[in-house]
Design a protein around this motif. Structure first.
Motif, mmCIF file in Angstrom:
data_model
loop_
_atom_site.group_PDB
_atom_site.id
_atom_site.type_symbol
_atom_site.label_atom_id
_atom_site.label_comp_id
_atom_site.label_asym_id
_atom_site.label_seq_id
_atom_site.Cartn_x
_atom_site.Cartn_y
_atom_site.Cartn_z
ATOM 1 N N THR A 87 -5.636 3.941 15.803
ATOM 2 C CA THR A 87 -5.555 5.206 15.077
ATOM 3 C C THR A 87 -5.124 4.921 13.644
ATOM 4 O O THR A 87 -4.149 4.205 13.428
ATOM 5 N N SER A 145 -1.148 8.228 9.806
ATOM 6 C CA SER A 145 -1.235 9.679 9.589
ATOM 7 C C SER A 145 -1.251 10.053 8.113
ATOM 8 O O SER A 145 -1.676 11.151 7.765
ATOM 9 N N TYR A 146 -0.816 9.155 7.240
ATOM 10 C CA TYR A 146 -0.825 9.487 5.817
ATOM 11 C C TYR A 146 -2.193 9.254 5.169
ATOM 12 O O TYR A 146 -2.385 9.568 4.003
#
Length: 140
Positions: free
Chosen positions: A76, A79-80
């Motif tokens: 993944t 998230s940033y």
């Protein structure tokens, strides 16, 4: 480069949380002092490191049984990453094995340890692998 040192990279577990946090935190302080980079300061909290340990493959580089570096690998993207960041990848929709949080304690800089970690991460991930470079991330 230091010689006659036993070097190992081992997969980390939750019991290594404090060690990994120390390495990442010291690296974050160094980046801020040397280059003014502050992007790790608020992002890589102890809770985020714990999340990485639970959600990703996290490794520690040991030199003569002393932990000096760390990195994380996962499927993944961080998230940033924004849509704009992802659009800069060669094939942004192709599944990748993301290398993040590559850190070496500042007092061990200049010994080739980050290069060793980078090489190991690249071998683990195969191609393509996304890996951190100078505060940003690129896809090889």
């Amino acid at each position: 480069m230091e010689t006659d040192k036993h070097i190992q990279i081992k997969k980390a577990s939750i019991k290594d949380l404090d060690t990994i946090y120390t390495i990442v935190n010291e690296s974050s302080k160094w980046m801020k002092n040397e280059y003014g980079f502050t992007h790790w300061e608020e992002y890589y909290t102890k809770d985020m490191i714990k999340h990485n340990l639970e959600d990703k493959d996290v490794y520690i580089l040991f030199v003569s049984d002393t932990p000096v570096g760390t990195y994380s690998m996962g499927y993944t993207p961080p998230s940033y990453y924004t849509k704009e960041d992802m659009s800069k990848f060669t094939n942004p929709t192709t599944p990748s094995y993301y290398g993040t949080t590559l850190s070496v304690l500042p007092k061990y800089h200049g010994n080739g340890y980050a290069k060793m970690i980078f090489t190991c991460a690249h071998i683990q991930g195969g191609s393509p692998v996304a890996t951190p470079i100078a505060g940003g991330e690129i896809q090889l």
